[in-house]
Structures are given as C-alpha cells and as structure tokens.
Design an enzyme around this catalytic site. Structure first.
Site, PDB file in Angstrom:
ATOM      1  N   ASN A   9       0.636  -1.138  -0.107  1.00 48.57           N
ATOM      2  CA  ASN A   9      -0.116  -0.056  -0.112  1.00 48.57           C
ATOM      3  C   ASN A   9       1.164   1.433   0.513  1.00 48.57           C
ATOM      4  O   ASN A   9       1.794   1.721   1.028  1.00 48.57           O
ATOM      5  CB  ASN A   9      -0.614  -0.083   0.698  1.00 48.57           C
ATOM      6  CG  ASN A   9      -1.761   1.471   2.065  1.00 48.57           C
ATOM      7  OD1 ASN A   9      -1.511   2.481   0.359  1.00 48.57           O
ATOM      8  ND2 ASN A   9      -2.130   1.483   2.499  1.00 48.57           N
ATOM      9  N   TRP A  10       0.421   1.844  -1.056  1.00 48.11           N
ATOM     10  CA  TRP A  10       1.562   2.661  -0.858  1.00 48.11           C
ATOM     11  C   TRP A  10       1.784   3.968  -0.473  1.00 48.11           C
ATOM     12  O   TRP A  10       1.717   4.928  -0.299  1.00 48.11           O
ATOM     13  CB  TRP A  10       2.439   3.071  -2.727  1.00 48.11           C
ATOM     14  CG  TRP A  10       3.063   1.881  -3.740  1.00 48.11           C
ATOM     15  CD1 TRP A  10       4.268   0.890  -2.830  1.00 48.11           C
ATOM     16  CD2 TRP A  10       3.060   2.314  -4.847  1.00 48.11           C
ATOM     17  NE1 TRP A  10       4.825   0.613  -3.821  1.00 48.11           N
ATOM     18  CE2 TRP A  10       4.460   1.069  -5.411  1.00 48.11           C
ATOM     19  CE3 TRP A  10       2.783   2.387  -6.024  1.00 48.11           C
ATOM     20  CZ2 TRP A  10       4.444   0.807  -6.017  1.00 48.11           C
ATOM     21  CZ3 TRP A  10       3.209   2.402  -7.517  1.00 48.11           C
ATOM     22  CH2 TRP A  10       4.440   1.318  -7.631  1.00 48.11           C
ATOM     23  N   LYS A  11       0.252   4.322  -0.234  1.00 47.14           N
ATOM     24  CA  LYS A  11      -0.416   5.775   0.214  1.00 47.14           C
ATOM     25  C   LYS A  11      -0.042   6.396  -0.285  1.00 47.14           C
ATOM     26  O   LYS A  11       0.040   6.571  -1.680  1.00 47.14           O
ATOM     27  CB  LYS A  11       0.050   5.587   1.747  1.00 47.14           C
ATOM     28  CG  LYS A  11      -0.024   4.044   2.557  1.00 47.14           C
ATOM     29  CD  LYS A  11      -0.289   4.637   4.307  1.00 47.14           C
ATOM     30  CE  LYS A  11      -0.153   3.237   4.877  1.00 47.14           C
ATOM     31  NZ  LYS A  11      -0.593   2.884   6.025  1.00 47.14           N
ATOM     32  N   HIS A  95      -9.607   1.429   4.883  1.00 49.81           N
ATOM     33  CA  HIS A  95      -8.080   1.386   5.809  1.00 49.81           C
ATOM     34  C   HIS A  95      -8.661   2.628   6.824  1.00 49.81           C
ATOM     35  O   HIS A  95      -9.403   2.556   6.838  1.00 49.81           O
ATOM     36  CB  HIS A  95      -7.151   1.901   4.551  1.00 49.81           C
ATOM     37  CG  HIS A  95      -5.947   1.612   5.252  1.00 49.81           C
ATOM     38  ND1 HIS A  95      -5.255   2.411   6.007  1.00 49.81           N
ATOM     39  CD2 HIS A  95      -4.648   0.751   4.798  1.00 49.81           C
ATOM     40  CE1 HIS A  95      -4.375   2.458   6.231  1.00 49.81           C
ATOM     41  NE2 HIS A  95      -3.851   1.091   5.754  1.00 49.81           N
ATOM     42  N   GLU A  97      -7.194   4.137   8.074  1.00 46.67           N
ATOM     43  CA  GLU A  97      -7.034   6.207   7.207  1.00 46.67           C
ATOM     44  C   GLU A  97      -8.021   6.737   7.020  1.00 46.67           C
ATOM     45  O   GLU A  97      -8.284   8.105   6.887  1.00 46.67           O
ATOM     46  CB  GLU A  97      -5.424   6.161   7.078  1.00 46.67           C
ATOM     47  CG  GLU A  97      -4.556   6.042   7.519  1.00 46.67           C
ATOM     48  CD  GLU A  97      -2.741   5.170   6.816  1.00 46.67           C
ATOM     49  OE1 GLU A  97      -3.212   5.456   5.598  1.00 46.67           O
ATOM     50  OE2 GLU A  97      -1.878   4.885   7.257  1.00 46.67           O
ATOM     51  N   GLU A 167      -5.348  -4.961  10.547  1.00 49.91           N
ATOM     52  CA  GLU A 167      -4.085  -4.326  10.554  1.00 49.91           C
ATOM     53  C   GLU A 167      -4.798  -2.936  12.241  1.00 49.91           C
ATOM     54  O   GLU A 167      -5.687  -2.165  11.755  1.00 49.91           O
ATOM     55  CB  GLU A 167      -4.175  -2.768   8.976  1.00 49.91           C
ATOM     56  CG  GLU A 167      -4.174  -3.545   8.274  1.00 49.91           C
ATOM     57  CD  GLU A 167      -3.357  -2.665   7.587  1.00 49.91           C
ATOM     58  OE1 GLU A 167      -2.366  -2.336   6.596  1.00 49.91           O
ATOM     59  OE2 GLU A 167      -4.336  -1.283   6.756  1.00 49.91           O
ATOM     60  N   GLY A 173       2.220   2.811  10.724  1.00 48.32           N
ATOM     61  CA  GLY A 173       3.257   3.699  10.931  1.00 48.32           C
ATOM     62  C   GLY A 173       3.776   3.954  12.477  1.00 48.32           C
ATOM     63  O   GLY A 173       4.398   4.966  11.803  1.00 48.32           O
ATOM     64  N   SER A 212       3.217  -1.510  10.740  1.00 48.54           N
ATOM     65  CA  SER A 212       4.987  -1.995  10.430  1.00 48.54           C
ATOM     66  C   SER A 212       5.709  -3.147  10.861  1.00 48.54           C
ATOM     67  O   SER A 212       6.513  -3.875  11.007  1.00 48.54           O
ATOM     68  CB  SER A 212       5.388  -1.099  12.548  1.00 48.54           C
ATOM     69  OG  SER A 212       4.216  -0.395  12.205  1.00 48.54           O
ATOM     70  N   GLY A 233       3.029  -1.393   4.181  1.00 48.68           N
ATOM     71  CA  GLY A 233       3.121   0.566   3.930  1.00 48.68           C
ATOM     72  C   GLY A 233       4.472   0.839   3.453  1.00 48.68           C
ATOM     73  O   GLY A 233       4.920   0.782   2.654  1.00 48.68           O
TER      74      GLY A 233
HETATM   75  P1  13P Z   1       2.345   0.543   7.494  1.00 48.73           P
HETATM   76  O1  13P Z   1       3.825  -1.003   7.419  1.00 48.73           O
HETATM   77  O2  13P Z   1       3.755   1.827   7.270  1.00 48.73           O
HETATM   78  O3  13P Z   1       2.543   0.494   9.048  1.00 48.73           O
HETATM   79  O4  13P Z   1       1.405   0.246   7.262  1.00 48.73           O
HETATM   80  C1  13P Z   1       0.648  -0.643   6.810  1.00 48.73           C
HETATM   81  C2  13P Z   1      -0.986  -0.405   6.002  1.00 48.73           C
HETATM   82  O5  13P Z   1      -1.628   0.467   6.500  1.00 48.73           O
HETATM   83  C3  13P Z   1      -1.149  -0.870   4.815  1.00 48.73           C
HETATM   84  O6  13P Z   1      -1.968  -0.471   3.986  1.00 48.73           O
END
Ligand code: 13P
Length: 251
Positions: A9-11, A95, A97, A167, A173, A212, A233
């Site tokens: 997930n590149w966000k 998600h 977020e 998650e 993150g 993470s 992420g």
């Molecule tokens: P991180 O690996 O940066 O914690 O992000 C996880 C995530 O939100 C994947 O969708």
C-alpha cells in the site's frame, strides 16, 4: 492450503517517477510464478502507468479506495467501473486511515466492498481496533462489528472473492508491530467469525496482517497458522525490503 499474498500500500508516499521505477523492479523480481500472490495498491493517478507496467505479468494492480456509488454526481470520487477499466484486480476497502481520518464508517465501507464485488475486483476488507479499544478489552467486539456489517450487506458468499486485512490502528505507521501471537489471536477470531456462517469459506479466506511489517518481523508473523500474508506500507517503498517480505511467506 491457502495461497499466501503480500500487498503493497503505497499510500501518498511515491512520486510518479519513483512509482514507475519501483513497480518495474517488483515486476522483474516476481516474473517467475511467485510462491505467493503479489499486489500493489497505487494512488489513483498512477493507475494508468501501473496498468501498463503490470500488463502480462503476475503482479496484481490495486487501488487504495473506491466510491460507494456506482456512478453519478459524486465529484472527486472514483468508481469500481473506472478501476476495472484499467485492469485493477484488488482494492483496499475501509483502510484505517479512511475510517479514522476521513470518516468512513461500517456502512459506507460495506457499500464500497459491495461495489468492488459487483465489478469483479477483489476487495481487501481492512479491519482493526484502535489502541483505546484494545486497552478496554473491546478488540473482538470492534472487529466483529466491522465484519458483521459487511456480511449483512454483501452476504457471506462474497467472501469467496474477498481478502481480509487485519490492521490494528495502533500498529500502522508506528513502528510498533503487533506480536505474532497478538496478530494470530485476532486472525483466528476473524476466521471463527466467518466460520460461524460458513466453515468452508472461512477455511479458504486469506487474512493478511498489516501494521509496521518489516523484513525482520515478517517471517514470525507469516509462520502463524491464520496469517496468510501481509499488507505493507512503509517497508514496501523499498524494493529490497518489500521483496524480502514477499519471500518470508509460507509456501
Ligand atoms: P505500515 O506498514 O507503514 O505500518 O502501513 C501498514 C498499512 O497501512 C498497510 O495498508
């Protein structure tokens, strides 16, 4: 035996140029039929570029969200039909977020999930508890509510075409990965919730852990019986660490 899956997930971390380079590197590295399915959820605007790069390869292209409507006057939204025009095979739904920063709730998440199913795109339904919910002993309750809304709106059979992502909000993150035992406990709970409707569907459902995940933590997490891969992420922004995580899956 469930086939493992690792999804990046590149966000909002990548530029167009860096996304192209990174995806080409991933495609080249997994050009052999990989031991696990590998997917990349790209920002909407890079999807045409990414579609071109993954064409004819085994890397699955995904988006990070989709509209809860089929079409119509929804300025700024992207529909499942639009994503499928570009060959998207996956889409993240709900998600953390999106839920906690952009006000998506269980009902709107279920509507998005249903749109993905209707257009033949596999939804990766993201569920997870906040730190507060965990500390109050309400982890299972929060997750059961997130799952139940989707089951009641889309039906249990839809889970033959879906993936679930666990998650924990406090692990995303933060650098604080859930321990393998903590994650396994929740994955087993998710599978048992699905099994209470259909043991057959529960057995074949892939449940990915996200929060993470790093090359160091991945092998222990992925060794757990109910963890079928990961949602990655920050560690997916680097070719080497992402591929190391892909290589850590159960075969
Ligand atoms: P991180 O690996 O940066 O914690 O992000 C996880 C995530 O939100 C994947 O969708």
């Amino acid at each position: 035996m469930r086939r493992s899956m690792v999804v990046a997930n590149w966000k909002m971390y990548v530029s167009r140029a860096s996304a192209r380079v990174l995806l080409r590197e991933i495609v080249d590295a997994v050009s052999e039929p990989p031991s696990c399915e590998v997917g990349v959820c790209a920002p909407y605007v890079y999807i045409p570029d990414c579609a071109e790069i993954v064409q004819g390869t085994c890397v699955l292209l995904g988006a990070q969200n989709l509209s809860d409507h089929k079409d119509g006057p929804y300025t700024g939204e992207i529909s499942a039909a639009m994503l499928s025009e570009f060959g998207c095979r996956l889409v993240l739904v709900g998600h953390a977020e999106r839920r906690y920063l952009y006000g998506e709730n269980n009902l709107s998440v279920a509507a998005r999930y249903l749109k993905a199913i209707e257009y033949g795109i596999a939804p990766i339904l993201c569920v997870g508890e906040t730190l507060e919910q965990r500390e109050q002993g309400r982890t299972f309750q929060a997750i059961a509510e997130q799952l139940d809304t989707v089951i009641s709106i889309a039906g249990i059979d839809s889970f033959t075409r879906a993936v679930v992502g666990y998650e924990p909000v406090w692990a995303i993150g933060s650098g604080q990965t859930a321990s393998a035992e903590q994650a396994q406990e929740v994955h087993a709970f998710i599978r048992s919730q699905i099994a209470s409707h259909s043991p057959r569907i529960a057995e074949s459902l892939r449940i990915l852990y996200g929060g993470s995940v790093k090359p160091k933590s991945a092998p222990e997490l992925f060794a757990m019986p109910d963890i079928d891969g990961g949602l990655i992420g920050v560690a997916a922004l680097n070719k080497q660490s992402f591929l190391e995580i892909c290589n850590a899956v159960k075969v």
